[in-house]
Write a protein that holds these residues in place. Structure first.
Motif, PDB file in Angstrom:
ATOM      1  N   VAL A 149      90.968  77.141  31.650  1.00 39.66           N
ATOM      2  CA  VAL A 149      91.605  75.981  31.042  1.00 39.66           C
ATOM      3  C   VAL A 149      90.645  74.798  31.137  1.00 39.66           C
ATOM      4  N   GLY A 150      90.243  74.267  29.978  1.00 39.60           N
ATOM      5  CA  GLY A 150      89.357  73.106  29.937  1.00 39.60           C
ATOM      6  C   GLY A 150      90.006  71.991  29.151  1.00 39.60           C
ATOM      7  N   ALA A 151      89.868  70.762  29.657  1.00 37.92           N
ATOM      8  CA  ALA A 151      90.408  69.586  28.976  1.00 37.92           C
ATOM      9  C   ALA A 151      89.244  68.687  28.573  1.00 37.92           C
ATOM     10  N   GLY A 152      89.034  68.528  27.262  1.00 33.08           N
ATOM     11  CA  GLY A 152      87.950  67.685  26.777  1.00 33.08           C
ATOM     12  C   GLY A 152      86.598  68.203  27.217  1.00 33.08           C
ATOM     13  N   ILE A 153      85.785  67.309  27.835  1.00 33.36           N
ATOM     14  CA  ILE A 153      84.465  67.694  28.316  1.00 33.36           C
ATOM     15  C   ILE A 153      84.578  68.669  29.480  1.00 33.36           C
ATOM     16  N   GLY A 154      85.794  68.864  30.008  1.00 31.67           N
ATOM     17  CA  GLY A 154      86.023  69.831  31.075  1.00 31.67           C
ATOM     18  C   GLY A 154      85.785  71.264  30.649  1.00 31.67           C
ATOM     19  N   VAL A 155      85.452  71.463  29.394  1.00 40.07           N
ATOM     20  CA  VAL A 155      85.139  72.810  28.913  1.00 40.07           C
ATOM     21  C   VAL A 155      83.762  73.265  29.373  1.00 40.07           C
ATOM     22  N   THR A 156      82.930  72.347  29.882  1.00 39.09           N
ATOM     23  CA  THR A 156      81.527  72.671  30.144  1.00 39.09           C
ATOM     24  C   THR A 156      81.304  73.867  31.077  1.00 39.09           C
ATOM     25  N   PRO A 157      82.016  74.014  32.205  1.00 41.71           N
ATOM     26  CA  PRO A 157      81.750  75.194  33.039  1.00 41.71           C
ATOM     27  C   PRO A 157      82.108  76.495  32.339  1.00 41.71           C
ATOM     28  N   PHE A 158      83.084  76.442  31.441  1.00 45.64           N
ATOM     29  CA  PHE A 158      83.517  77.651  30.753  1.00 45.64           C
ATOM     30  C   PHE A 158      82.578  77.992  29.597  1.00 45.64           C
ATOM     31  N   ALA A 159      81.817  76.998  29.116  1.00 47.38           N
ATOM     32  CA  ALA A 159      80.785  77.292  28.123  1.00 47.38           C
ATOM     33  C   ALA A 159      79.742  78.218  28.733  1.00 47.38           C
ATOM     34  N   SER A 160      79.386  77.945  29.996  1.00 49.99           N
ATOM     35  CA  SER A 160      78.437  78.799  30.699  1.00 49.99           C
ATOM     36  C   SER A 160      78.992  80.208  30.856  1.00 49.99           C
ATOM     37  N   ILE A 161      80.261  80.303  31.218  1.00 49.62           N
ATOM     38  CA  ILE A 161      80.900  81.608  31.409  1.00 49.62           C
ATOM     39  C   ILE A 161      80.960  82.385  30.091  1.00 49.62           C
ATOM     40  N   LEU A 162      81.377  81.703  29.018  1.00 46.68           N
ATOM     41  CA  LEU A 162      81.504  82.374  27.724  1.00 46.68           C
ATOM     42  C   LEU A 162      80.143  82.818  27.184  1.00 46.68           C
ATOM     43  N   LYS A 163      79.115  81.993  27.400  1.00 47.85           N
ATOM     44  CA  LYS A 163      77.761  82.383  26.979  1.00 47.85           C
ATOM     45  C   LYS A 163      77.302  83.624  27.747  1.00 47.85           C
ATOM     46  N   SER A 164      77.567  83.628  29.056  1.00 52.46           N
ATOM     47  CA  SER A 164      77.161  84.762  29.874  1.00 52.46           C
ATOM     48  C   SER A 164      77.876  86.033  29.427  1.00 52.46           C
ATOM     49  N   ILE A 165      79.142  85.899  29.086  1.00 51.15           N
ATOM     50  CA  ILE A 165      79.904  87.048  28.578  1.00 51.15           C
ATOM     51  C   ILE A 165      79.265  87.573  27.298  1.00 51.15           C
ATOM     52  N   TRP A 166      78.858  86.657  26.436  1.00 53.68           N
ATOM     53  CA  TRP A 166      78.234  87.035  25.166  1.00 53.68           C
ATOM     54  C   TRP A 166      76.985  87.881  25.427  1.00 53.68           C
ATOM     55  N   TYR A 167      76.160  87.467  26.383  1.00 54.17           N
ATOM     56  CA  TYR A 167      74.953  88.228  26.714  1.00 54.17           C
ATOM     57  C   TYR A 167      75.306  89.570  27.343  1.00 54.17           C
ATOM     58  N   LYS A 168      76.313  89.578  28.213  1.00 49.51           N
ATOM     59  CA  LYS A 168      76.704  90.835  28.869  1.00 49.51           C
ATOM     60  C   LYS A 168      77.224  91.844  27.846  1.00 49.51           C
ATOM     61  N   LEU A 169      77.976  91.356  26.853  1.00 47.00           N
ATOM     62  CA  LEU A 169      78.481  92.255  25.812  1.00 47.00           C
ATOM     63  C   LEU A 169      77.344  92.784  24.943  1.00 47.00           C
ATOM     64  N   GLN A 170      76.360  91.940  24.672  1.00 47.15           N
ATOM     65  CA  GLN A 170      75.217  92.374  23.876  1.00 47.15           C
ATOM     66  C   GLN A 170      74.449  93.497  24.557  1.00 47.15           C
ATOM     67  N   HIS A 171      74.349  93.427  25.892  1.00 45.94           N
ATOM     68  CA  HIS A 171      73.584  94.423  26.632  1.00 45.94           C
ATOM     69  C   HIS A 171      74.471  95.493  27.276  1.00 45.94           C
ATOM     70  N   ALA A 172      75.751  95.491  26.908  1.00 44.45           N
ATOM     71  CA  ALA A 172      76.705  96.497  27.410  1.00 44.45           C
ATOM     72  C   ALA A 172      76.636  96.606  28.931  1.00 44.45           C
ATOM     73  N   ASP A 173      76.790  95.490  29.605  1.00 42.77           N
ATOM     74  CA  ASP A 173      76.705  95.433  31.062  1.00 42.77           C
ATOM     75  C   ASP A 173      77.854  96.228  31.692  1.00 42.77           C
ATOM     76  N   GLN A 174      77.506  97.300  32.398  1.00 41.63           N
ATOM     77  CA  GLN A 174      78.521  98.158  33.006  1.00 41.63           C
ATOM     78  C   GLN A 174      79.100  97.560  34.290  1.00 41.63           C
ATOM     79  N   LYS A 175      78.434  96.537  34.842  1.00 43.84           N
ATOM     80  CA  LYS A 175      78.894  95.911  36.077  1.00 43.84           C
ATOM     81  C   LYS A 175      79.963  94.850  35.836  1.00 43.84           C
ATOM     82  N   LEU A 176      80.253  94.557  34.578  1.00 44.46           N
ATOM     83  CA  LEU A 176      81.232  93.527  34.247  1.00 44.46           C
ATOM     84  C   LEU A 176      82.629  94.006  34.628  1.00 44.46           C
ATOM     85  N   LYS A 177      83.212  93.380  35.640  1.00 48.82           N
ATOM     86  CA  LYS A 177      84.516  93.784  36.155  1.00 48.82           C
ATOM     87  C   LYS A 177      85.651  93.231  35.301  1.00 48.82           C
TER      88      LYS A 177
END
Length: 312
Positions: A149-177
Motif C-alpha cells: 500500500v503506497g500513498a502518493g510518493i509513498g509508492v517509492t519502496p514498492f517501485a523497487s520491489i515491483l522492478k525486482s519482480i519484473w527482473y525475477k520473472l524475466q529470468h524465471a527465478d526459482q528462489k522467488l517464494k
C-alpha cells in the motif's frame, strides 16, 4: 559519631564508570567515521528525469554500492546545504546497474535541490550518499502473499520491489517464494500516476507473456477528482485501457474500502501468511493495522495478516 560511607562508595563507582561509557563511545566514533568515509565516495549522477507533479528522479552510480529492495539512503547536496542530510527510499532494483531516488518538492531543501538540477548548469551538482539502510519492506519476499500500500510518493519502496519482480520473472527465478502480490496506490492528483506508469505497463506485458498474469493484482485510487472527470471515465468505461493512466487496470475514484479488500484476500488465500506493507501517513497505518487484527484467523493454521510500516 556517625560515619558517612557514601563518599567512598561513590568514588568507587566513578572510578569504574568509564568502562561502561567507553564501549558506546567507541561504537559511536566508528559509526561516524564509517559514515564520513562513505559520504566521501564519488557519486556519478548518470541521468536526471523530470516527472509530473514536480518530482525529480536521480539515477546514480557509486563504486561498490549494493542494495536490497525497499532500502533507503541519506542524500546531501553541497550546492544546497553542506550540513543537511535527508532520507530517500531507493526506487531502483538490485538487478539494475545504477541506483535511483524520486524526490518530491515538499520543503525548502527539496525545492532548492530540484531547482538546482532544473537550472541545467554546465556541471551537474555534486551529490553525497550515505547508505543504504534497511527497512521493513526488505522482508516482502519472505511472504507467499503480500499486500503493498503506497500513498502518493509513498509508492517509492514498492517501485523497487515491483522492478525486482519484473527482473525475477524475466529470468524465471526459482528462489522467488512470493506467489501473489496485491498492490494499492492512492494518489491525490492524476499527475502522480505518471511517475511509474511505464513500469506498471511493462509488468502487465511481461506477466502476460510469461503466463503469470495473475501474479500481480494492482489497484489505483484517485482521491482528488471532479464530477466531469468521473463522467468522462464513465463514458469510456468500455475501452480496453483506462482514460486516466492508459493502463488496463481501471482507476477507482475515492478511497479503498479496506475491510472489503482484506476480506477478499482472506477468501482467496485461506491458509496463507499475508505480509501487509505500507509507506504512508499515520491514520492509514492505524486503519490497516486494525484490519490486520480483525481479519486474521484465531486458528494459526488459517490466514494471518502481519503489518509492516515505514515512513520518514
Amino acid at each position: 559519631k556517625t560515619l558517612n560511607c557514601d563518599y567512598p562508595f561513590t568514588s568507587l563507582l566513578s572510578l569504574k564508570s568509564w568502562k561502561w561509557v567507553l564501549a558506546p563511545l567507541i561504537l559511536y566514533a566508528f559509526e561516524r567515521v564509517l559514515r564520513f568515509w562513505r559520504s566521501c565516495q564519488k557519486v556519478v549522477v548518470t541521468k536526471v528525469v523530470k516527472h509530473p507533479s514536480k518530482v525529480l528522479e536521480l539515477q546514480m552510480y557509486m563504486k561498490g554500492f549494493s542494495m536490497e529492495v525497499g532500502q533507503y539512503v541519506f542524500l546531501n547536496c553541497p550546492s544546497v546545504s553542506h550540513w543537511e542530510w535527508h532520507p530517500f527510499t531507493l526506487t531502483s532494483a538490485p538487478e539494475e546497474n545504477f541506483f535511483s531516488v524520486h524526490i518530491r518538492a515538499a520543503g525548502d531543501w527539496t525545492e532548492s535541490l530540484i531547482d538546482t538540477f532544473e537550472q541545467q548548469k554546465p556541471k551537474t551538482p555534486r551529490i553525497k550518499v550515505d547508505g543504504p539502510f534497511g527497512t521493513a519492506s526488505e522482508d516482502v519476499f519472505q511472504y507467499e502473499v503480500a499486500m503493498l500500500v503506497g500513498a502518493g510518493i509513498g509508492v517509492t519502496p514498492f517501485a523497487s520491489i515491483l522492478k525486482s519482480i519484473w527482473y525475477k520473472l524475466q529470468h524465471a527465478d526459482q528462489k522467488l517464494k512470493t506467489k501473489k502480490i496485491y498492490f494499492y496506490w492512492i494518489c491525490r492528483d492524476t499527475g502522480s500516476f505518471g511517475w511509474f506508469n511505464d513500469l506498471l505497463a511493462s509488468l502487465e506485458q511481461e506477466m502476460e507473456a510469461s503466463g503469470k498474469a495473475g501474479f500481480l493484482s494492482y489497484h489505483l485510487f484517485l482521491t482528488g477528482w471532479s464530477s466531469s472527470m468521473v463522467g468522462h471515465a464513465a463514458l469510456n468505461v468500455d475501452k480496453a485501457t483506462d482514460v486516466v493512466t492508459g493502463l488496463r487496470q481501471k482507476t477507482s475514484f475515492g478511497r479503498p474500502m479496506w475491510s472489503n479488500e482484506f476480506s477478499a484476500v482472506a477468501a482467496a488465500h485461506p491458509r496463507s501468511v499475508v505480509g501487509v506493507f505500507l509507506c504512508g501517513p499515520g491514520p492509514l497505518a492505524k486503519s490497516l493495522q486494525n484490519c490486520c487484527y480483525q481479519h486474521s484467523s484465531l486458528d494459526p493454521r488459517k490466514v494471518q495478516f502481519y503489518f509492516n510500516k515505514e515512513n520518514f
